[in-house]
Every structure is written in structure tokens, then in C-alpha cells.
Design a protein around this motif. Sequence first.
Motif, mmCIF file in Angstrom:
data_model
loop_
_atom_site.group_PDB
_atom_site.id
_atom_site.type_symbol
_atom_site.label_atom_id
_atom_site.label_comp_id
_atom_site.label_asym_id
_atom_site.label_seq_id
_atom_site.Cartn_x
_atom_site.Cartn_y
_atom_site.Cartn_z
ATOM 1 N N GLN A 57 14.711 -6.606 10.576
ATOM 2 C CA GLN A 57 13.384 -6.345 11.152
ATOM 3 C C GLN A 57 12.444 -5.765 10.098
ATOM 4 O OE1 GLN A 57 14.394 -3.757 14.348
ATOM 5 N NE2 GLN A 57 14.801 -5.434 15.777
ATOM 6 N N PHE A 58 12.965 -4.906 9.247
ATOM 7 C CA PHE A 58 12.143 -4.318 8.200
ATOM 8 C C PHE A 58 11.625 -5.402 7.260
ATOM 9 C CE2 PHE A 58 11.873 -2.343 3.941
ATOM 10 C CZ PHE A 58 10.822 -1.480 4.189
ATOM 11 N N MET A 59 12.496 -6.302 6.850
ATOM 12 C CA MET A 59 12.094 -7.370 5.947
ATOM 13 C C MET A 59 11.099 -8.319 6.624
ATOM 14 S SD MET A 59 13.400 -6.635 3.149
ATOM 15 C CE MET A 59 13.009 -8.079 2.222
ATOM 16 N N ALA A 60 11.285 -8.595 7.914
ATOM 17 C CA ALA A 60 10.356 -9.471 8.623
ATOM 18 C C ALA A 60 8.976 -8.828 8.702
ATOM 19 C CB ALA A 60 10.892 -9.770 10.023
ATOM 20 N N ASN A 61 8.932 -7.538 8.974
ATOM 21 C CA ASN A 61 7.641 -6.837 9.043
ATOM 22 C C ASN A 61 6.953 -6.795 7.693
ATOM 23 O OD1 ASN A 61 7.816 -6.358 11.778
ATOM 24 N ND2 ASN A 61 8.791 -4.365 11.523
ATOM 25 N N LEU A 62 7.727 -6.619 6.625
ATOM 26 C CA LEU A 62 7.132 -6.629 5.287
ATOM 27 C C LEU A 62 6.532 -7.991 4.951
ATOM 28 C CD1 LEU A 62 9.500 -4.622 2.908
ATOM 29 C CD2 LEU A 62 7.143 -4.126 3.511
ATOM 30 N N SER A 63 7.220 -9.048 5.316
ATOM 31 C CA SER A 63 6.694 -10.376 4.993
ATOM 32 C C SER A 63 5.459 -10.702 5.827
ATOM 33 C CB SER A 63 7.774 -11.439 5.163
ATOM 34 O OG SER A 63 8.180 -11.490 6.520
ATOM 35 N N LYS A 64 5.343 -10.151 7.045
ATOM 36 C CA LYS A 64 4.138 -10.357 7.856
ATOM 37 C C LYS A 64 2.919 -9.694 7.222
ATOM 38 C CE LYS A 64 6.257 -10.528 12.431
ATOM 39 N NZ LYS A 64 6.402 -9.786 13.695
ATOM 40 N N LEU A 65 3.137 -8.539 6.604
ATOM 41 C CA LEU A 65 2.014 -7.829 5.983
ATOM 42 C C LEU A 65 1.430 -8.596 4.806
ATOM 43 C CD1 LEU A 65 3.270 -4.136 5.962
ATOM 44 C CD2 LEU A 65 1.433 -5.103 7.336
ATOM 45 N N GLY A 66 2.263 -9.210 4.043
ATOM 46 C CA GLY A 66 1.787 -9.978 2.901
ATOM 47 C C GLY A 66 1.467 -9.083 1.724
ATOM 48 N N GLN A 67 0.790 -9.675 0.739
ATOM 49 C CA GLN A 67 0.455 -8.935 -0.471
ATOM 50 C C GLN A 67 -0.687 -7.958 -0.211
ATOM 51 O OE1 GLN A 67 -0.466 -11.841 -3.405
ATOM 52 N NE2 GLN A 67 1.678 -12.255 -3.889
ATOM 53 N N VAL A 68 -0.748 -6.930 -1.020
ATOM 54 C CA VAL A 68 -1.816 -5.943 -0.931
ATOM 55 C C VAL A 68 -3.069 -6.523 -1.545
ATOM 56 C CG1 VAL A 68 -2.552 -3.649 -1.699
ATOM 57 C CG2 VAL A 68 -0.184 -4.041 -1.055
ATOM 58 N N ARG A 69 -4.188 -6.404 -0.833
ATOM 59 C CA ARG A 69 -5.478 -6.879 -1.336
ATOM 60 C C ARG A 69 -6.322 -5.672 -1.740
ATOM 61 N NH1 ARG A 69 -5.356 -8.943 3.536
ATOM 62 N NH2 ARG A 69 -4.096 -10.790 3.740
ATOM 63 N N VAL A 70 -6.792 -5.660 -2.963
ATOM 64 C CA VAL A 70 -7.599 -4.551 -3.469
ATOM 65 C C VAL A 70 -9.036 -5.038 -3.618
ATOM 66 C CG1 VAL A 70 -7.924 -2.922 -5.366
ATOM 67 C CG2 VAL A 70 -5.617 -3.608 -4.686
ATOM 68 N N ASP A 71 -9.979 -4.312 -3.022
ATOM 69 C CA ASP A 71 -11.398 -4.657 -3.142
ATOM 70 C C ASP A 71 -11.948 -3.950 -4.378
ATOM 71 O OD1 ASP A 71 -14.012 -5.346 -2.840
ATOM 72 O OD2 ASP A 71 -14.362 -4.154 -1.033
ATOM 73 N N HIS A 72 -12.220 -4.713 -5.416
ATOM 74 C CA HIS A 72 -12.687 -4.126 -6.674
ATOM 75 C C HIS A 72 -14.185 -3.841 -6.661
ATOM 76 C CE1 HIS A 72 -8.846 -4.566 -8.662
ATOM 77 N NE2 HIS A 72 -8.753 -5.792 -8.146
ATOM 78 N N HIS A 73 -14.887 -4.192 -5.596
ATOM 79 C CA HIS A 73 -16.332 -3.981 -5.535
ATOM 80 C C HIS A 73 -16.698 -2.726 -4.750
ATOM 81 C CE1 HIS A 73 -16.836 -7.867 -7.364
ATOM 82 N NE2 HIS A 73 -16.076 -8.418 -6.432
ATOM 83 N N MET A 74 -15.718 -1.903 -4.465
ATOM 84 C CA MET A 74 -16.000 -0.676 -3.707
ATOM 85 C C MET A 74 -16.772 0.298 -4.588
ATOM 86 S SD MET A 74 -12.396 -0.234 -1.615
ATOM 87 C CE MET A 74 -12.272 1.396 -2.160
ATOM 88 N N GLN A 75 -17.602 1.101 -3.948
ATOM 89 C CA GLN A 75 -18.372 2.100 -4.671
ATOM 90 C C GLN A 75 -17.935 3.490 -4.220
ATOM 91 O OE1 GLN A 75 -22.449 1.305 -3.875
ATOM 92 N NE2 GLN A 75 -22.469 -0.621 -4.980
ATOM 93 N N THR A 76 -18.039 4.438 -5.126
ATOM 94 C CA THR A 76 -17.689 5.811 -4.810
ATOM 95 C C THR A 76 -18.760 6.392 -3.902
ATOM 96 O OG1 THR A 76 -16.683 6.013 -6.975
ATOM 97 C CG2 THR A 76 -17.146 8.056 -5.803
ATOM 98 N N VAL A 77 -18.339 7.028 -2.825
ATOM 99 C CA VAL A 77 -19.288 7.625 -1.894
ATOM 100 C C VAL A 77 -19.501 9.076 -2.300
ATOM 101 C CG1 VAL A 77 -19.709 8.231 0.506
ATOM 102 C CG2 VAL A 77 -18.520 6.111 -0.059
ATOM 103 N N ARG A 78 -20.729 9.397 -2.602
ATOM 104 C CA ARG A 78 -21.060 10.775 -2.954
ATOM 105 C C ARG A 78 -21.991 11.316 -1.877
ATOM 106 N NH1 ARG A 78 -21.511 8.677 -8.496
ATOM 107 N NH2 ARG A 78 -19.633 9.374 -9.550
ATOM 108 N N PRO A 79 -21.731 12.533 -1.415
ATOM 109 C CA PRO A 79 -22.590 13.094 -0.389
ATOM 110 C C PRO A 79 -24.017 13.265 -0.899
ATOM 111 C CG PRO A 79 -20.779 14.595 -0.950
ATOM 112 C CD PRO A 79 -20.659 13.391 -1.808
ATOM 113 N N ASP A 80 -24.955 13.030 -0.022
ATOM 114 C CA ASP A 80 -26.365 13.151 -0.344
ATOM 115 C C ASP A 80 -26.708 14.623 -0.557
ATOM 116 O OD1 ASP A 80 -29.037 12.715 -0.681
ATOM 117 O OD2 ASP A 80 -29.451 12.338 1.437
#
Length: 194
Positions: A57-80
Motif C-alpha cells: 500500500q505504501f508503494m502504491a500511494n507513492l506511485s500515485k503521488l508521482g514526481q515532485v514538481r517545483v515552481d521556480h517562478h515563485m517570489q519571496t513574500v515580504r510583509p508590507d
Amino acid sequence: MGSTSSKPARHLPRTVKPTWAGARTPNPGEAPHARPSIPRASETKNEAIERDARDPQFMANLSKLGQVRVDHHMQTVRPDAERIQGVFQTRLRSEVEASSARSTHNKLVAGSLQDLLQERKSLTSRDELHKLAQRYDVDPDKLESIARFVNSPSIDEGSIKRTIGEDGAETVTMKAIWVDPSLRQPPSAQLTSG
């Protein structure tokens, strides 16, 4: 009163034993407590470890998740900075108003608001309402606006029930009710409305 002391001399123990020593080492007359044997981690993989690693079950759940996707266009949020400065200014203003001996118009601390709402329940005329609002430095229309949604607790005297439990403790239950004052109109208003 002379050179001899009136208190008996204090004798120290002959062997110095740390205070924590008795907690860890058993006394000579006592048998050490038998600890249950707890299985230790093995140095090599045995059959039980291999079985645990084959969780389908653990292996099946891992394969459902798939690869990790990283959004490289994220910006750092700084408080106003302006918003944070506004929060600090509001807190400072609030602290100054709270420490002031003079009340601020249309602003009350919780205890004063509770007293005002409690006194409001016993009013009988609009004139008394205006005097009460003036005493607490609140506009009468603001007081009525608040009183539509906020009230101090009141008890329905007919709903009080006392019960005594098996242990002899008395329990009192009662219903809370909303009490509004029965304000009558001033004489001038009664003439024009009829």
C-alpha cells in the motif's frame, strides 16, 4: 550568653552521598527491578525488517503521488512595511487610550461596556437613556446600535433548577435570556404619534 552556643552542635553524615545516587543505584538490601527485554535494532537486515519494507500500500500511494514538481517562478513574500507600521500605530494609540484617565468618545473597555448594558436594562424612558449614554461618553444612537447585537447576561428567574448529586454536590442550572429595557416615549413624541 557566654562563649558557648545555646544550640546543640550539628553533626554531618560521615559519608557524602549525592542526592541523585539513590535514584539510580538500588540499596544493598533491595533486589534490582527486572526490566522486560526489549528487542534491540539489529546490525544487519533480518527477515522481519525485509517484510516490513515490502508494504504494497505504501508503494502504491507513492506511485500515485508521482514526481515532485517545483515552481521556480515563485517570489519571496515580504510583509508590507506600511501595513506593519499601521499595526504598530494602532496598538500604540490603543495603549495610550487605555492608560488615559479620560475616556475616549464612543470607546469603552469591556468592563465598562458590561456595566453600561446592565444599567440600560433598568431604564424606563428615552431621557434616562440619553443621560446614561452621556455619563459613559457614548452617543445614544451608537449605544442602541451596539445593544441590538450585544447584551450582558441575564437569568430567567423561573428557570433556576437546583439538583444535589449522589456525592452531595449542588448543581444549579438556569437559562440565559435577552432583556431589553421597556422605554416609553417622551411626552412630546406620544402626542405626535397618536
